[in-house]
Design a protein around this motif. Structure first.
Motif, PDB file in Angstrom:
ATOM      1  N   TYR A  37       0.825  -1.202   0.000  1.00  0.00           N
ATOM      2  CA  TYR A  37       0.000   0.000   0.000  1.00  0.00           C
ATOM      3  C   TYR A  37       0.868   1.264   0.000  1.00  0.00           C
ATOM      4  N   ALA A  40       2.397   1.781  -3.365  1.00  0.00           N
ATOM      5  CA  ALA A  40       1.357   2.227  -4.301  1.00  0.00           C
ATOM      6  C   ALA A  40       1.017   3.695  -4.050  1.00  0.00           C
ATOM      7  N   LEU A  41       0.872   4.048  -2.771  1.00  0.00           N
ATOM      8  CA  LEU A  41       0.504   5.428  -2.422  1.00  0.00           C
ATOM      9  C   LEU A  41       1.558   6.418  -2.921  1.00  0.00           C
ATOM     10  N   ALA A  50      -4.398   4.011  -4.705  1.00  0.00           N
ATOM     11  CA  ALA A  50      -3.416   3.131  -4.054  1.00  0.00           C
ATOM     12  C   ALA A  50      -4.107   1.897  -3.483  1.00  0.00           C
ATOM     13  N   CYS A  86       0.605  -0.090 -10.733  1.00  0.00           N
ATOM     14  CA  CYS A  86       0.587   1.368 -10.622  1.00  0.00           C
ATOM     15  C   CYS A  86       0.889   2.012 -11.975  1.00  0.00           C
TER      16      CYS A  86
END
Lengths: 181, 203
Positions: A37, A40-41, A50, A86
């Motif tokens: 996470y 991704a964020l 995300a 992503c």
């Protein structure tokens, strides 16, 4: 007493999950979900995107568990999937402006909290401003503490390429940071 | 690009040193060189927020764990459906795959922000060959049934964007999902249940 390393424990859980045990997989999700996470964020900027990428990463991991050979750590394999998710997400949604929202740091002094908070936000923005091919190695190295070898494995690029991109990313990030300090 | 300090030190090397957290491990030259010391300190100050960002842990929200596991459990329990049989082999599709097609289709709808998950049921009714009718040409022995047009129902949960009418969004999802699933699998989609779970509000 036999102490199991995190990696061999992961391998055991992967084997159990592969034989169709979702509970074993849930342990892996809880263990590695935060890392996936966070990456991704920092790669996409928007928390909802995300979450979306994280969800897709684990679902894809579940579906392709048999492809995980255990040559690399399970977390490295997850990094590889999430970076690709992503990248695809950003290509599919070029119109989505990156929105940066980070968990507030736990600092008692409110004045200082605001300062640090805005600093973190500024770094996040500077990271997001890097081109994707340099943002990914930078996030894995500086924010997740991966080794150069792990990054090469996750991004499927050579070690010299990792070093080159990372170096440029660091220079660019420093230039941006020095601009506002 | 290769910037050098007045003492000849390579700026790039100093950047690496600071980014790797080694600004305190100084070389004998750096111990006495004021240019190097000033540069290292300045770089370390500029770099500090990066280290701070690394320490600001973000955990995966619990509801995302639930959402993931809901999909995993569904995938683990998914059924398999033979959708076509020819003399050269049969084609089997998991209803998990039908669900993924539905998700892909729903994403095409502009007002859909995020898919929470999907579930497809494929009616398993194989239509028996009418008694007395000739076997299909080149049909291998033992294949007594031919596959009739099979029907599927799909359930899909999603987050919509704030603004458009949700009934219209659901209708658009229904239409696109039916189209794509029929196109890709040949299954006839008779029902698409849409659940709007959440709303995404742009800030």
């Amino acid at each position: 007493m036999l102490t199991m390393s995190a990696e061999s424990d992961d391998a055991r859980l992967v084997a159990a999950a592969r034989s169709g045990n979702p509970d074993a997989f849930e342990t892996l999700v809880r263990r590695h979900g935060g890392k996936v996470y966070r990456v991704a964020l920092r790669l996409v900027g928007d928390p909802t995107d995300a979450e979306d990428a994280t969800q897709d990463t684990f679902v894809q991991a579940w579906r392709h568990l048999e492809r995980f050979r255990g040559d690399s750590a399970f977390s490295t394999w997850l990094y590889r999937i999430v970076v690709n998710r992503c990248l695809r997400l950003l290509r599919d949604r070029p119109s989505t402006a990156p929105l940066v929202e980070l968990p507030a740091p736990a600092i008692a002094d409110p004045q200082r909290a605001v300062e640090v908070g805005s600093q973190l936000e500024a770094v996040s923005r500077a990271v997001l401003a890097l081109p994707f091919e340099r943002r990914a190695p930078l996030v894995l190295r500086e924010l997740e503490g991966c080794t150069y070898e792990e990054i090469a494995d996750a991004l499927e690029i050579s070690l010299p390429a990792v070093k080159g991109r990372l170096h440029r990313a660091r220079r660019e990030l420093l230039t941006a940071l020095r601009g506002w300090t | 690009m290769n910037e050098r300090l007045p003492c000849g030190a390579d700026m790039d090397a100093l950047v690496e040193q600071v980014a790797d957290g080694d600004e305190r491990l100084r070389s004998p030259h750096q111990e006495i060189c004021v240019h190097c010391q000033t540069a290292l300190e300045e770089l370390a100050r500029a770099w500090a927020p990066v280290s701070a960002l690394a320490g600001s842990e973000g955990a995966l929200p619990e509801r995302v764990v639930h959402r993931i596991m809901r999909r995993i459990w569904r995938a683990a329990a998914a059924g398999w459906h033979t959708v076509a049989v020819t003399a050269r082999g049969k084609t089997t599709i998991s209803d998990w795959v039908v669900g993924l097609i539905a998700e892909g289709a729903a994403r095409e709808v502009e007002a859909v922000h995020l898919i929470g998950g999907s579930l497809a049921h494929v009616a398993q009714a194989l239509r028996s060959r009418r008694p007395g009718s000739p076997p299909p040409p080149h049909s291998p022995r033992g294949l007594a049934a031919e596959i009739g047009p099979q029907q599927a129902t799909v359930e899909i949960a999603l987050t919509a964007v704030y603004g458009p009418g949700l009934l219209d969004v659901a209708e658009a999802v229904r239409r696109t999902v039916a189209e794509r699933v029929e196109q890709m699998t040949g299954l006839e989609v008779v029902e698409v249940d849409v659940t709007v779970e959440d709303l995404h509000v742009e800030r």
